[in-house]
Design a protein around this motif. Structure first.
Motif, PDB file in Angstrom:
ATOM      1  N   ASN A   4       0.810  -1.214   0.000  1.00  7.62           N
ATOM      2  CA  ASN A   4       0.000   0.000   0.000  1.00  7.62           C
ATOM      3  C   ASN A   4       0.852   1.277   0.000  1.00  7.62           C
ATOM      4  OD1 ASN A   4      -2.582   1.368   0.202  1.00  7.62           O
ATOM      5  ND2 ASN A   4      -2.006   1.816   2.321  1.00  7.62           N
ATOM      6  N   CYS A   5       1.732   1.431   1.014  1.00  4.92           N
ATOM      7  CA  CYS A   5       2.442   2.717   1.161  1.00  4.92           C
ATOM      8  C   CYS A   5       3.869   2.660   0.636  1.00  4.92           C
ATOM      9  CB  CYS A   5       2.437   3.161   2.627  1.00  4.92           C
ATOM     10  SG  CYS A   5       3.415   2.099   3.706  1.00  4.92           S
ATOM     11  N   ARG A   6       4.341   1.474   0.278  1.00  2.67           N
ATOM     12  CA  ARG A   6       5.683   1.293  -0.296  1.00  2.67           C
ATOM     13  C   ARG A   6       6.820   1.617   0.671  1.00  2.67           C
ATOM     14  NH1 ARG A   6       5.015  -2.251  -3.469  1.00  2.67           N
ATOM     15  NH2 ARG A   6       7.069  -1.905  -4.389  1.00  2.67           N
ATOM     16  N   LEU A   7       6.476   1.816   1.944  1.00  2.00           N
ATOM     17  CA  LEU A   7       7.550   2.055   2.921  1.00  2.00           C
ATOM     18  C   LEU A   7       8.178   0.714   3.295  1.00  2.00           C
ATOM     19  CD1 LEU A   7       5.983   4.812   5.193  1.00  2.00           C
ATOM     20  CD2 LEU A   7       8.005   5.047   3.744  1.00  2.00           C
ATOM     21  N   PRO A   8       9.469   0.713   3.648  1.00  2.00           N
ATOM     22  CA  PRO A   8      10.141  -0.558   3.939  1.00  2.00           C
ATOM     23  C   PRO A   8       9.535  -1.278   5.147  1.00  2.00           C
ATOM     24  CG  PRO A   8      11.702   1.281   3.954  1.00  2.00           C
ATOM     25  CD  PRO A   8      10.349   1.869   3.795  1.00  2.00           C
ATOM     26  N   ILE A   9       9.470  -2.603   5.058  1.00  2.00           N
ATOM     27  CA  ILE A   9       9.053  -3.444   6.179  1.00  2.00           C
ATOM     28  C   ILE A   9      10.326  -4.049   6.760  1.00  2.00           C
ATOM     29  CG2 ILE A   9       7.847  -5.576   6.803  1.00  2.00           C
ATOM     30  CD1 ILE A   9       5.775  -4.810   4.624  1.00  2.00           C
ATOM     31  N   SER A  10      10.482  -3.926   8.068  1.00  2.00           N
ATOM     32  CA  SER A  10      11.727  -4.320   8.728  1.00  2.00           C
ATOM     33  C   SER A  10      12.155  -5.744   8.373  1.00  2.00           C
ATOM     34  CB  SER A  10      11.554  -4.207  10.250  1.00  2.00           C
ATOM     35  OG  SER A  10      12.658  -4.794  10.892  1.00  2.00           O
ATOM     36  N   VAL A  11      13.441  -5.899   8.137  1.00  2.00           N
ATOM     37  CA  VAL A  11      14.003  -7.210   7.801  1.00  2.00           C
ATOM     38  C   VAL A  11      13.911  -8.143   9.005  1.00  2.00           C
ATOM     39  CG1 VAL A  11      16.392  -6.696   8.462  1.00  2.00           C
ATOM     40  CG2 VAL A  11      15.949  -8.317   6.618  1.00  2.00           C
ATOM     41  N   ARG A  12      13.658  -7.556  10.177  1.00  2.00           N
ATOM     42  CA  ARG A  12      13.545  -8.353  11.395  1.00  2.00           C
ATOM     43  C   ARG A  12      12.458  -9.424  11.266  1.00  2.00           C
ATOM     44  NH1 ARG A  12      11.321  -5.776  16.845  1.00  2.00           N
ATOM     45  NH2 ARG A  12       9.426  -6.738  16.060  1.00  2.00           N
ATOM     46  N   TYR A  13      11.343  -9.077  10.601  1.00  2.00           N
ATOM     47  CA  TYR A  13      10.260 -10.047  10.446  1.00  2.00           C
ATOM     48  C   TYR A  13      10.728 -11.277   9.685  1.00  2.00           C
ATOM     49  CZ  TYR A  13       7.281  -6.272  12.077  1.00  2.00           C
ATOM     50  OH  TYR A  13       6.723  -5.287  12.840  1.00  2.00           O
ATOM     51  N   VAL A  14      11.509 -11.033   8.630  1.00  2.00           N
ATOM     52  CA  VAL A  14      12.012 -12.144   7.814  1.00  2.00           C
ATOM     53  C   VAL A  14      13.032 -12.957   8.611  1.00  2.00           C
ATOM     54  CG1 VAL A  14      13.130 -12.748   5.645  1.00  2.00           C
ATOM     55  CG2 VAL A  14      11.662 -10.748   5.767  1.00  2.00           C
ATOM     56  N   LEU A  15      13.873 -12.256   9.385  1.00  2.00           N
ATOM     57  CA  LEU A  15      14.888 -12.951  10.178  1.00  2.00           C
ATOM     58  C   LEU A  15      14.244 -13.904  11.183  1.00  2.00           C
ATOM     59  CD1 LEU A  15      17.577 -10.206  10.880  1.00  2.00           C
ATOM     60  CD2 LEU A  15      17.717 -12.166   9.330  1.00  2.00           C
ATOM     61  N   VAL A  16      13.143 -13.446  11.816  1.00  2.00           N
ATOM     62  CA  VAL A  16      12.450 -14.304  12.790  1.00  2.00           C
ATOM     63  C   VAL A  16      11.870 -15.528  12.078  1.00  2.00           C
ATOM     64  CG1 VAL A  16      10.467 -14.444  14.366  1.00  2.00           C
ATOM     65  CG2 VAL A  16      11.992 -12.464  14.440  1.00  2.00           C
ATOM     66  N   GLU A  17      11.288 -15.313  10.884  1.00  2.00           N
ATOM     67  CA  GLU A  17      10.718 -16.443  10.131  1.00  2.00           C
ATOM     68  C   GLU A  17      11.804 -17.440   9.733  1.00  2.00           C
ATOM     69  OE1 GLU A  17       7.004 -13.897   8.223  1.00  2.00           O
ATOM     70  OE2 GLU A  17       8.772 -14.282   7.006  1.00  2.00           O
ATOM     71  N   VAL A  18      12.906 -16.927   9.202  1.00  2.00           N
ATOM     72  CA  VAL A  18      13.996 -17.808   8.774  1.00  2.00           C
ATOM     73  C   VAL A  18      14.584 -18.554   9.973  1.00  2.00           C
ATOM     74  CG1 VAL A  18      16.315 -17.852   7.779  1.00  2.00           C
ATOM     75  CG2 VAL A  18      14.537 -16.456   6.718  1.00  2.00           C
ATOM     76  N   THR A  19      14.769 -17.828  11.085  1.00  2.00           N
ATOM     77  CA  THR A  19      15.294 -18.477  12.292  1.00  2.00           C
ATOM     78  C   THR A  19      14.358 -19.591  12.750  1.00  2.00           C
ATOM     79  OG1 THR A  19      16.253 -16.355  12.927  1.00  2.00           O
ATOM     80  CG2 THR A  19      16.205 -18.056  14.615  1.00  2.00           C
ATOM     81  N   GLY A  20      13.038 -19.316  12.699  1.00  2.00           N
ATOM     82  CA  GLY A  20      12.052 -20.353  13.049  1.00  2.00           C
ATOM     83  C   GLY A  20      12.229 -21.582  12.170  1.00  2.00           C
ATOM     84  N   GLY A  21      12.355 -21.368  10.853  1.00  2.00           N
ATOM     85  CA  GLY A  21      12.534 -22.480   9.922  1.00  2.00           C
ATOM     86  C   GLY A  21      13.807 -23.255  10.205  1.00  2.00           C
ATOM     87  N   LEU A  22      14.899 -22.534  10.465  1.00  2.00           N
ATOM     88  CA  LEU A  22      16.190 -23.189  10.727  1.00  2.00           C
ATOM     89  C   LEU A  22      16.166 -23.973  12.032  1.00  2.00           C
ATOM     90  CD1 LEU A  22      18.753 -20.433   9.630  1.00  2.00           C
ATOM     91  CD2 LEU A  22      18.261 -22.608   8.479  1.00  2.00           C
ATOM     92  N   LEU A  23      15.573 -23.374  13.070  1.00  2.00           N
ATOM     93  CA  LEU A  23      15.508 -24.061  14.372  1.00  2.00           C
ATOM     94  C   LEU A  23      14.714 -25.358  14.260  1.00  2.00           C
ATOM     95  CD1 LEU A  23      14.858 -21.119  16.891  1.00  2.00           C
ATOM     96  CD2 LEU A  23      16.952 -22.463  16.670  1.00  2.00           C
ATOM     97  N   PHE A  24      13.565 -25.285  13.565  1.00  2.00           N
ATOM     98  CA  PHE A  24      12.708 -26.474  13.450  1.00  2.00           C
ATOM     99  C   PHE A  24      13.383 -27.540  12.592  1.00  2.00           C
ATOM    100  CE2 PHE A  24       8.131 -25.485  14.835  1.00  2.00           C
ATOM    101  CZ  PHE A  24       8.583 -24.691  15.865  1.00  2.00           C
ATOM    102  N   ALA A  25      13.997 -27.112  11.469  1.00  2.00           N
ATOM    103  CA  ALA A  25      14.686 -28.079  10.609  1.00  2.00           C
ATOM    104  C   ALA A  25      15.853 -28.709  11.367  1.00  2.00           C
ATOM    105  CB  ALA A  25      15.180 -27.383   9.342  1.00  2.00           C
ATOM    106  N   GLY A  26      16.587 -27.871  12.110  1.00  2.00           N
ATOM    107  CA  GLY A  26      17.737 -28.357  12.877  1.00  2.00           C
ATOM    108  C   GLY A  26      17.324 -29.350  13.954  1.00  2.00           C
ATOM    109  N   ALA A  27      16.211 -29.052  14.635  1.00  2.00           N
ATOM    110  CA  ALA A  27      15.733 -29.967  15.686  1.00  2.00           C
ATOM    111  C   ALA A  27      15.302 -31.295  15.077  1.00  2.00           C
ATOM    112  CB  ALA A  27      14.577 -29.326  16.454  1.00  2.00           C
ATOM    113  N   ALA A  28      14.650 -31.230  13.900  1.00  2.00           N
ATOM    114  CA  ALA A  28      14.222 -32.465  13.231  1.00  2.00           C
ATOM    115  C   ALA A  28      15.443 -33.287  12.825  1.00  2.00           C
ATOM    116  CB  ALA A  28      13.373 -32.132  12.010  1.00  2.00           C
ATOM    117  N   ALA A  29      16.469 -32.614  12.302  1.00  2.00           N
ATOM    118  CA  ALA A  29      17.688 -33.323  11.884  1.00  2.00           C
ATOM    119  C   ALA A  29      18.385 -33.943  13.088  1.00  2.00           C
ATOM    120  CB  ALA A  29      18.621 -32.356  11.156  1.00  2.00           C
TER     121      ALA A  29
END
Ligand SMILES: [Zn+2]
Length: 255
Positions: free
Chosen positions: A67-92
């Protein structure tokens, strides 16, 4: 088969990470984590379902609000990626094992708590208590399925002892260690205690070591004063994650 489990857990971790972003933003502000739907922090426009796909939406929109084209903090993506890595790592690490569900919940809680503690110097009860209940419940389930009731007893003894140790530390020096850390110690004692009391010891030892190294570095580079409050929950979370992921190797010499 293990590959499939890791893949499923990675995707699940991304989705959980997306939910944790909501938790991390709203819980310290005493808002509901269910309603209303997520909004752009800049223009308040409701975020559409198709723009709410973990990582992918952020990349497709070049890290900006539709909508406003203002940047969305990269922090949101970092939390998502960290979640994915933690879960994949625990499964491994754990594979098809009844330890896995409880450890996934523990890691997700720690991710949310570490982010909130870092930003607000706070470990909200609204996250710590449900974590204790969920980890505790999943460990009871694990004990029922495997018959390893002795591990459950060790887990509860570790939870009680670490709660007590932290309770005393908080009583002696409430400035250095807040009561949030005392509650969190019970959760960590429980989760790591299921893996064995040595994992609990490793988790807390690593937390203090990581905290000391980072703290001294920040003080030496004058980015932090000696009297500044420290988000101890962040280090507890890091120490616990290290114990879960590298415990068997790090503890091998002490067998
Ligand atoms: Zn916007």
């Amino acid at each position: 088969m293990l590959g499939a489990l890791i893949g499923v857990c990675a995707l699940y971790g991304l989705l959980v990470g997306s939910f944790l972003n909501v938790v991390i933003y709203r819980v310290p502000r005493h808002e509901s984590v269910v309603r209303p739907r997520s909004k752009c922090p800049s223009c308040d426009a409701t975020i559409l379902g198709r723009d709410n796909i973990p990582v992918l939406s952020w990349l497709l929109l070049h890290g900006r609000c539709r909508n406003c084209r203002l940047p969305i903090s990269v922090r949101y993506v970092l939390v998502e990626v960290t979640g994915g890595l933690l879960f994949a790592g625990a499964a491994a690490r754990l594979g098809f094992n009844w330890d896995l569900p409880a450890m996934l919940v523990l890691l997700a809680s720690l991710l949310a708590l570490a982010c909130i503690d870092l930003e607000h110097m706070l470990l909200p009860k609204r996250i710590v208590y449900p974590s204790l209940l969920m980890v505790g419940g999943l460990l009871v389930l694990a004990a029922i399925m495997t018959g390893e009731w002795d591990r459950l007893v060790v887990a509860w003894i570790c939870a009680a002892s670490w709660f007590l140790v932290f309770f005393i530390m908080n009583f002696i020096s409430p400035q250095a260690l807040g009561f949030g850390d005392v509650r969190l110690a019970a959760v960590l004692g429980l989760g790591l205690g299921w893996l064995g009391w040595r994992y609990v010891a490793l988790g807390f030892f690593s937390a203090n070591l990581i905290g000391a190294v980072i703290g001294l570095t920040l003080i030496a580079t004058k980015r932090m004063s000696r009297h500044q409050q420290v988000p101890y929950g962040v280090f507890l979370a890091m120490g616990a994650a290290l114990a879960i992921f590298a415990g068997p190797e790090l503890l091998a010499p002490f067998k």
